[in-house]
Design an enzyme around this catalytic site. Structure first.
Site, PDB file in Angstrom:
ATOM      1  N   LYS A   1      31.750  31.312  43.815  1.00  0.00           N
ATOM      2  CA  LYS A   1      31.074  32.612  43.755  1.00  0.00           C
ATOM      3  C   LYS A   1      31.651  33.373  42.561  1.00  0.00           C
ATOM      4  CE  LYS A   1      31.634  36.765  45.116  1.00  0.00           C
ATOM      5  NZ  LYS A   1      31.011  37.504  43.992  1.00  0.00           N
TER       6      LYS A   1
ATOM      7  N   SER B   1      41.095  42.057  42.313  1.00  0.00           N
ATOM      8  CA  SER B   1      41.896  43.252  42.615  1.00  0.00           C
ATOM      9  C   SER B   1      42.695  43.088  43.912  1.00  0.00           C
ATOM     10  CB  SER B   1      40.960  44.443  42.771  1.00  0.00           C
ATOM     11  OG  SER B   1      40.126  44.227  43.892  1.00  0.00           O
TER      12      SER B   1
ATOM     13  N   PHE C   1      35.583  39.728  37.085  1.00  0.00           N
ATOM     14  CA  PHE C   1      34.687  39.866  35.928  1.00  0.00           C
ATOM     15  C   PHE C   1      35.385  39.645  34.591  1.00  0.00           C
ATOM     16  CE2 PHE C   1      36.593  44.078  35.727  1.00  0.00           C
ATOM     17  CZ  PHE C   1      36.663  44.301  34.368  1.00  0.00           C
TER      18      PHE C   1
ATOM     19  N   CYS D   1      44.623  40.822  33.284  1.00  0.00           N
ATOM     20  CA  CYS D   1      45.673  40.998  34.303  1.00  0.00           C
ATOM     21  C   CYS D   1      47.046  40.854  33.680  1.00  0.00           C
ATOM     22  CB  CYS D   1      45.507  39.989  35.428  1.00  0.00           C
ATOM     23  SG  CYS D   1      45.826  38.317  34.871  1.00  0.00           S
TER      24      CYS D   1
END
Ligand code: NAD
Length: 518
Positions: free
Chosen positions: A195, A248, A171, A303
């Protein structure tokens, strides 16, 4: 804004339809058409600054997902056969269309993801750079040749596409990360099943529309939506040859294992705990500003956020000034003027970040700045956490061992550079790190001894430009070949090696050669 551009998405920025008429729905993009899902299973998309529902996204049905892969498989035959110059032209047009629509893309990002508009433009811009790089494909796809490996014999290699490739995105970068994926895969001649994150799907839909406008044939890009079922489908479908994942560790390790077991290439970029080592000889003004920007920008939801500072020796005394600078940041909705720190993605994310802050306090860290009770006027229901600084943190504390993914800087101390290096190398993650110093020898020692894949010297978020590759390592990466750059081309292609012999008439073999040629 191009006319009709936003019609292809569920979300119309700043122009929401009345709720009584129902929420707009995110379409699937199958075989060149934006289609409504027939599913009965929908997820709400929220504006993180208000928590209002702004649209809904479907969990695509099995038959819709099968149709999407089928479309990719069919389109592969002609797309892989399309000349490389024609594919390059599509992406040359695409990069211009992204530039022309950067503000609209950024608005959609801010509305769904929460980051500030300026930061959202940066999100698009960093993805755009990858598209621009993809336009160098004629050079990047060159094979190798070696003439005369023996008499009359030459060998050369072709770099060829794999087939149908898939991407699963997180996201936090709704434009940049999908743009790391499908443009690189498609320019090599693959077709692509994307996706996006179910929390921020609109930007991908806009990018799909722009790619169609740039001339990508129907079926070369398909977009499905969903959560675990869509991910499992991608891991298992036999026609899908590779998976690019960013997100993640929990999801990334699972996808790496399941996809690899099914014989697919998988590259999996995952979580991080990035350390900024501050030497006492650093330029103080520059370093403190860099640290604050890199720890709290995008509300720490990057990140490569510099979420851990290690103050070495006398640099410990800089803490009060660090706190003062962090206090100066403006927490507000991302579309408000002057906002520095937007909301977190969800109430659950806020609750998790707050409980990790509390765990630090409970385990003996000192809370120098507490952003948990921040109030944002007009946005009382938003998921806001203000800049937070915990000092006296030790490596066993949960606030250090876990990725917080919020606007929280944890501060540790070290007596020497060697102590700092050993601390960083003991941490399981290897995404990014930075050292702040004015001493070249110190910088060189750090860059050589630290076991982290991306290192900045006086650069807090050293995300490489796309002519290089994104080289996070250790616990932050699974796979062998990284995203974008030369590595990206390697990931999305396979080599075919051709050895040919053209003999002159008088050199024709006179009897069978039964021994291994030497
Ligand atoms: P996430 O793992 O929750 O979601 C990523 C994708 O995986 C989504 O499309 C989601 O639908 C899917 N997914 C989520 N949980 C799943 C599960 N249990 N099984 C199968 N699929 C699942 O990640 P996120 O919260 O969207 O993103 C934040 C994370 O991404 C952070 O850990 C951050 O460090 C990481 N990240 C890493 C990089 C990098 O390049 N290393 C870049 C950006 C973000």
């Amino acid at each position: 804004m191009r006319e009709g551009f936003m019609e292809y998405t569920a979300v119309k920025c700043g122009n929401m339809p009345p709720l009584a008429r129902g929420w707009p729905t995110t379409k699937l993009f199958i075989d060149g058409k934006f289609v409504e899902s027939s599913t009965s299973d929908w997820l709400d998309i929220h504006n993180p600054a208000t928590n209002e529902v702004i649209a809904r996204v479907p969990k695509a049905t099995k038959s819709e997902m099968l149709a999407a892969v089928d479309s990719c498989s069919k389109a592969f035959r002609s797309w892989s056969d399309t000349s490389i110059l024609a594919r390059q032209q599509v992406f040359l047009r695409y990069q211009q269309l992204i530039k022309d629509n950067i503000k609209e893309l950024a608005k959609a990002i801010t509305l769904e993801q929460g980051k500030t508009l300026a930061d959202a433009e940066g999100d698009v811009f960093r993805g755009l750079q990858v598209v621009e790089h993809a336009c160098s494909i004629t050079f990047l796809m060159l094979g190798e040749t070696l003439p005369s490996i023996t008499k009359d014999m030459d060998t050369h290699t072709y770099r060829l596409p794999l087939g149908v490739c898939a991407g699963i995105a997180p996201f936090n970068f709704p434009a940049m990360i999908p743009l790391w994926m499908f443009p690189m895969g498609m320019v090599c001649g693959n077709t692509y099943l994307m996706k996006p994150s179910e929390r921020v799907p609109t930007c991908t839909m806009l990018l799909a529309k722009l790619l169609q406008d740039a001339g990508a044939p129907d079926g070369t890009l398909n977009v499905i939506h969903g959560q675990h079922d869509a991910v499992k489908f991608i891991c298992d479908h036999p026609a899908i040859r590779s998976i690019s994942f960013v997100g993640s560790n929990r999801a990334g390790e699972y996808i790496y294992e399941r996809g690899s077991k099914n014989g697919k290439r998988v590259q999996s970029n995952m979580g991080a705990k990035n350390h900024g080592v501050v030497m006492p000889d650093a330029n103080k003004e520059n370093t403190l500003n860099q640290l604050v920007g890199a720890a709290f920008g995008a509300a720490g939801q990057r990140c490569m956020a510099l979420s851990t500072a290690i103050l070495v020796g006398e640099a410990r005394s800089w803490l009060p000034e660090l706190v003062e600078r962090a206090k100066g940041l403006c927490v507000n909705a991302g579309d408000q003027p002057g906002a520095d720190v937007g909301p977190l993605i969800s109430p659950q994310a806020k609750q998790r970040v707050c409980s990790l802050i509390q765990s630090g306090v409970d385990e003996g860290a000192k809370l120098l700045l507490d952003g948990r009770n921040v109030k944002v006027k007009g946005y009382e229901e938003g998921n806001f956490v203000g800049p937070t600084i915990l000092s006296n943190v030790t490596p066993e504390m949960k606030c250090y061992t876990e990725e917080i993914f919020g606007p929280v800087l944890v501060v540790l101390e070290a007596d020497t550079l060697d102590d700092a290096i050993s601390l960083v190398n003991r941490n399981p993650y290897g995404n990014g790190t930075a050292i702040f110093t004015t001493n070249g020898a110190t910088a060189r020692k750090y860059t050589h001894d630290v076991d982290v894949g991306q290192v900045g010297v006086n650069v807090p978020i050293p995300v490489p430009l796309p002519m290089f590759s994104f080289t996070g390592s250790r616990g932050s990466f699974r796979g062998d070949v990284n995203f974008y750059g030369k590595q990206g081309i390697q990931f999305y292609t396979q080599l075919k090696t051709v050895t040919s012999q053209w003999k002159a008439e008088d050199a024709t073999l006179q009897s069978p050669a039964v021994t291994m040629p030497t």
